[in-house]
Design a protein around this motif. Structure first.
Motif, short mmCIF file in Angstrom:
data_model
loop_
_atom_site.label_atom_id
_atom_site.label_comp_id
_atom_site.label_asym_id
_atom_site.label_seq_id
_atom_site.Cartn_x
_atom_site.Cartn_y
_atom_site.Cartn_z
N LEU A 252 -78.71 -25.94 67.46
CA LEU A 252 -77.91 -26.44 68.52
C LEU A 252 -78.78 -26.51 69.61
O LEU A 252 -79.57 -25.26 70.05
N ILE A 253 -79.36 -27.59 70.25
CA ILE A 253 -80.38 -27.72 71.22
C ILE A 253 -79.64 -28.00 72.51
O ILE A 253 -80.12 -27.32 73.63
N ASN A 254 -78.66 -28.87 72.69
CA ASN A 254 -78.08 -28.83 74.14
C ASN A 254 -76.65 -29.19 73.99
O ASN A 254 -76.41 -30.03 73.02
N ALA A 255 -75.81 -28.79 74.73
CA ALA A 255 -74.26 -29.28 74.42
C ALA A 255 -73.72 -29.57 76.04
O ALA A 255 -74.11 -28.95 76.81
N ALA A 256 -72.83 -30.70 76.08
CA ALA A 256 -72.25 -31.06 77.21
C ALA A 256 -70.80 -31.49 76.77
O ALA A 256 -70.52 -32.05 75.89
N ALA A 257 -70.02 -30.84 77.96
CA ALA A 257 -68.49 -31.38 77.43
C ALA A 257 -67.92 -32.11 78.64
O ALA A 257 -68.40 -32.20 80.04
N GLU A 258 -67.40 -33.52 78.16
CA GLU A 258 -66.69 -34.17 79.11
C GLU A 258 -65.50 -35.04 78.66
O GLU A 258 -65.69 -35.47 77.43
N ASP A 259 -64.53 -35.09 79.26
CA ASP A 259 -63.40 -36.01 78.97
C ASP A 259 -62.71 -35.63 77.46
O ASP A 259 -62.45 -36.42 76.79
N GLY A 260 -62.65 -34.26 77.35
CA GLY A 260 -62.12 -33.73 76.04
C GLY A 260 -62.85 -33.65 74.81
O GLY A 260 -62.43 -33.60 73.47
N LYS A 261 -64.10 -34.14 75.03
CA LYS A 261 -65.26 -34.24 74.01
C LYS A 261 -66.51 -33.47 74.27
O LYS A 261 -66.57 -33.00 75.46
N ILE A 262 -67.15 -33.04 73.25
CA ILE A 262 -68.40 -32.10 73.49
C ILE A 262 -69.36 -32.98 72.62
O ILE A 262 -69.30 -33.18 71.61
N GLN A 263 -70.48 -32.97 73.64
CA GLN A 263 -71.56 -33.80 72.61
C GLN A 263 -72.85 -32.75 72.57
O GLN A 263 -73.06 -32.28 73.66
N PHE A 264 -73.34 -32.75 71.43
CA PHE A 264 -74.32 -31.67 71.27
C PHE A 264 -75.60 -32.42 70.68
O PHE A 264 -75.18 -33.25 69.75
N VAL A 265 -76.84 -32.12 71.04
CA VAL A 265 -77.96 -32.36 70.30
C VAL A 265 -78.33 -31.31 69.16
O VAL A 265 -78.28 -30.23 69.81
N CYS A 266 -78.59 -31.75 67.96
CA CYS A 266 -78.97 -30.74 67.06
C CYS A 266 -80.16 -31.37 66.09
O CYS A 266 -80.42 -32.47 65.91
N GLN A 267 -80.82 -30.34 65.43
CA GLN A 267 -82.03 -30.32 64.75
C GLN A 267 -81.59 -29.69 63.27
O GLN A 267 -81.35 -28.71 63.11
N GLY A 268 -81.48 -30.65 62.31
CA GLY A 268 -81.51 -30.31 60.88
C GLY A 268 -82.56 -29.38 60.30
O GLY A 268 -83.63 -29.44 60.56
N LEU A 269 -82.03 -28.19 59.72
CA LEU A 269 -82.95 -27.22 59.29
C LEU A 269 -83.20 -27.10 57.86
O LEU A 269 -84.29 -27.55 57.28
N GLN A 270 -81.98 -26.99 57.22
CA GLN A 270 -81.99 -27.05 55.77
C GLN A 270 -80.60 -27.24 55.07
O GLN A 270 -79.75 -27.00 55.85
N ARG A 271 -80.52 -27.40 53.96
CA ARG A 271 -79.25 -27.46 53.26
C ARG A 271 -78.69 -26.11 53.11
O ARG A 271 -79.43 -25.12 52.85
N PHE A 272 -77.42 -25.87 52.93
CA PHE A 272 -76.83 -24.73 52.61
C PHE A 272 -75.63 -24.97 51.67
O PHE A 272 -75.07 -25.98 51.68
N ARG A 273 -75.29 -23.98 50.91
CA ARG A 273 -73.84 -24.01 50.27
C ARG A 273 -72.94 -23.16 50.59
O ARG A 273 -73.15 -21.93 50.76
N ILE A 274 -71.89 -23.48 50.66
CA ILE A 274 -70.77 -22.64 51.07
C ILE A 274 -70.50 -21.51 49.77
O ILE A 274 -69.96 -22.12 48.81
N VAL A 275 -70.34 -20.31 50.16
CA VAL A 275 -70.49 -19.38 49.35
C VAL A 275 -69.05 -18.64 49.10
O VAL A 275 -68.37 -18.39 48.21
#
Length: 132
Positions: A100-123
């Motif tokens: 997660l790089i940056n997040a901002a909240a407005e009008d009941g929504k949250i916008q965040f910028v993110c950078q994909g790192l790698q795949r994961f599997r839910i264990v």
């Protein structure tokens, strides 16, 4: 003198070199990932995109990521047909870990910028209701 490489054995000291090699921060994920379902599009490693989610209930998840003490890493799971967020059985088993790089909240929504790192599997599920 026997040929160690031909017999599948590592030369003396090679295992120690491999075990003590440097690991980049992006190569190691936290033991626990907080999950955020995204319904608009799948997310892949190496992508940088903005993501918009509802403040309720995802603000608690983003706050848990921020409070984790480590790098701000979460797991995005593409769930285009998931209507009931309490149905974790509808989650696909694979997602994308993101920084997660940056997040901002407005009008009941949250916008965040993110950078994909790698795949994961839910264990294992630690929580079957938001925040996951």
């Amino acid at each position: 003198m026997k040929d160690e490489a031909a017999q599948g054995e590592l030369p003396e000291g090679a295992a120690t070199e491999a075990a003590s090699g440097l690991v980049l921060p992006d190569q190691v994920l936290p033991d626990v990932l907080h999950l955020i379902p995204v319904m608009s599009r799948p997310f892949f490693p190496a992508q940088v995109h903005p993501v918009v989610v509802d403040s309720d209930p995802w603000q608690r998840t983003l706050q848990a990521v921020a409070d984790s003490g480590g790098p701000p890493v979460a797991g995005l799971v593409y769930t285009p047909h998931l209507e009931d967020l309490d149905e974790v059985d509808g989650f696909p088993p694979v997602g994308c870990a993101v920084r997660l790089i940056n997040a901002a909240a407005e009008d009941g929504k949250i916008q965040f910028v993110c950078q994909g790192l790698q795949r994961f599997r839910i264990v294992q599920w630690l929580s079957k209701s938001p925040p996951y």
